[in-house]
Design a protein around this motif. Structure first.
Motif, PDB file in Angstrom:
ATOM      1  N   SER B  47       1.265  -1.269  -0.481  1.00 59.23           N
ATOM      2  CA  SER B  47      -0.006  -0.230  -0.130  1.00 59.23           C
ATOM      3  C   SER B  47       0.777   1.046   0.039  1.00 59.23           C
ATOM      4  O   SER B  47      -0.122   1.776  -0.295  1.00 59.23           O
ATOM      5  N   ASP B 181      -5.356  -0.804  -4.772  1.00 57.75           N
ATOM      6  CA  ASP B 181      -5.266  -1.220  -3.645  1.00 57.75           C
ATOM      7  C   ASP B 181      -6.086  -2.599  -3.103  1.00 57.75           C
ATOM      8  O   ASP B 181      -7.397  -2.189  -2.202  1.00 57.75           O
ATOM      9  N   GLU B 182      -6.027  -4.160  -3.140  1.00 55.77           N
ATOM     10  CA  GLU B 182      -6.683  -4.417  -2.607  1.00 55.77           C
ATOM     11  C   GLU B 182      -8.382  -4.483  -2.837  1.00 55.77           C
ATOM     12  O   GLU B 182      -9.553  -4.585  -1.609  1.00 55.77           O
TER      13      GLU B 182
HETATM   14 MG    MG Z   1      -2.274  -2.409   2.268  1.00 58.38          MG
END
Ligand code: MG
Ligand code: ATP
Lengths: 223, 260
Positions: B47, B181-182
């Motif tokens: 991240s 991000d995910e």
């Molecule tokens: Mg992360």
């Protein structure tokens, strides 16, 4: 008995009372008008990156919230004379009351705004940032509308407190409602004016509460 | 065949939080049309890397280059010491046009309708005419199977729908690169599938994407290249085949754990 004659006895009394109502509503409206934006300014100061400004705002808020409003009214009214020997005259009464109310309520509003702004998830700022919004756009388009919705309940509470607080203007004998009601009651040895004042405050509060509820409903288009 | 143009370049990137080095000399290049997945255990810095690439955070050292234009570079000061220097704010703001970011928890604007979520930035940031922005948004909504949700508010949608709206919001600005991000970590498996499908479609249309994900099967299918990160370094990087048939014991263990 002549009913009309009986009723006419009360006419000057109600005229005087309604004058008090008007002053009350004036104090109420002017206080809101100025303290709400001023509170936003103080809230920004309280969250400033500059430490001095932050500390000043903090002290201001803490003094305003930590001392009685009545005392603040007296200080604003008598302060110029005792501190600088400036005599302001009776025309200063009303402005003094407004100034005291505004600086007092700005402190309360500032804390409400600050809590509202700080409760906003950081993700809203980050999403706006990545989309290219400027700082000002982010605040006014994304953050502020959500903050307004969040702070509405505590602002309503403060507003209702303000209605009751207007009777404090009493302390420097402004021709405010309770004052008027009391004078009239003393002169005519009747409870009617006091009851009238009570009814007025009750209805005034009711109206304010209803109005705030309407605004809240209007803002509930999203959860 | 001519090599595709490099859209993003991050060179020797370092980042510390409170004295702890979270990214240690990371370099990565992404070419036009590439889909790159970043995998790795929690806390490995995935991240953080995306946040640096999308200018949400500033790196301590390294270079960040979009389409050959430097967003950040190392410069020597008078004493001969090197510092990471970012371009002027207005230039960085222009560079934000190059990329979009899809967050794990969407971060849609709750007080805007779906339509306004998608059109507001194009209209007020990119200065696209309102009519055109709306047409573009409608097209995106159709593409993502949300054409009947234009007037809904985000909270009236399922998580999967919200994530698709946030993808549409990012796409509406027509970025050259899309970061994720995910994107499915906040969703249950069923909703995950519908979002992954959308991303796969984008991959087929040769959208350049960098995707942080824990969905190994998805990464394997969709990626041209997979980057495995651990403790702030890129341990290994290669095609899905190379990554899934790795001999690196750490990577093997990581993939094995997630494939259980
Ligand atoms: Mg992360
Ligand atoms: N703002 C911050 N302040 C302090 N430490 C941070 C901050 N952001 C990240 N970290 C730390 O940096 C490290 C890397 O975090 P990062 O979020 O990049 O990991 P990740 O690979 O995305 O993990 P996950 O898979 O759990 O999302 C972690 O140890 C984290 O605690």
């Amino acid at each position: 008995m002549d009913f009309a004659a009986e009723l006419s006895k009360y006419i000057p009394m109600f005229a005087q009372l309604s004058e008090g109502f008007v002053v009350t509503v004036e104090i109420f409206a002017l206080t809101l008008l100025f303290s709400m934006p001023l509170g936003m300014l103080v809230a920004f100061g309280r969250m400033s990156k500059i430490r001095l400004i932050r500390t000043l705002a903090k002290v201001y808020i803490s003094v305003m919230r930590g001392t009685p409003l009545m005392l603040q009214i007296l200080v604003v009214y008598f302060g110029p004379f005792y501190m600088f020997r400036i005599s302001m005259g009776t025309g200063y009464r009303f402005p003094a009351v407004i100034i005291a109310f505004v600086i007092n309520y700005a402190a309360y509003f500032a804390e409400i705004y600050r809590a509202g702004i700080e409760s906003m998830p950081i993700g809203q700022y980050e999403a706006a940032d990545v989309l290219g919004y400027s700082k000002a756009q982010t605040f006014f388009k994304i953050i502020l509308p959500q903050v307004i919705k969040r702070v509405l309940p505590p602002v309503t509470n403060e507003t209702i407190t303000l209605v009751k607080d207007t009777s404090l203007a009493f302390t420097i004998a402004i021709a405010e409602m309770f004052t008027t009601a009391k004078q009239i009651a003393a002169a005519s040895t009747s409870m009617v004016p006091l009851i009238g004042a009570g009814v007025f405050y009750y209805v005034f509060n009711l109206l304010v509460a209803m109005l705030m509820e309407r605004i809240e409903k209007k803002l509930s288009y999203y959860r | 065949m001519q090599e595709k143009k490099v859209l993003l370049e991050m060179n020797h990137v370092k980042k510390s939080f409170d004295g702890v080095e979270v990214l240690k000399d990371i370099s990565i290049q992404v070419r036009e049309g590439e889909v790159v997945s970043i995998i790795g255990p929690s806390g490995s810095g995935k991240s953080t890397l995306l946040r640096l690439a999308t200018l949400l955070d500033k790196m301590d050292a390294g270079e960040l280059i979009y389409l050959g234009k430097k967003a950040a570079e190392m410069k020597e000061d008078k004493k001969g010491e090197k510092h990471c220097v970012y371009a002027h704010k207005s230039r960085l703001r222009q560079m934000k046009r190059y990329f979009g970011l899809v967050f794990q928890s969407f971060h849609l604007f709750p007080h805007f309708t779906v339509m306004k979520n998608i059109t507001d930035a194009p209209i007020h940031v990119a200065k696209v005419p309102a009519e055109e922005a709306r047409e573009r948004a409608m097209k995106l909504l159709e593409q993502l199977g949300l054409e009947d949700k234009a007037d809904a508010y985000p909270q009236q949608l399922s998580g999967g729908q919200q994530q698709r709206v946030s993808i549409a919001r990012a796409l509406a600005l027509q970025p050259k690169i899309l970061f994720f991000d995910e994107p499915t970590s906040a969703l249950d498996p069923e909703l995950t599938a519908e979002v992954l499908k959308v991303i796969k479609e984008l991959a087929r249309e040769h959208m350049t994407m960098i995707i942080v994900t824990h969905e190994m099967q998805f990464a394997r299918e969709v990626s041209d290249r997979i980057v495995f990160m651990e403790q702030g370094v890129i341990v290994q990087e290669g095609t899905p085949e190379e990554i899934f048939e790795t001999s690196n014991p750490r990577l093997k263990e990581f993939i094995g754990k997630l494939n259980l």
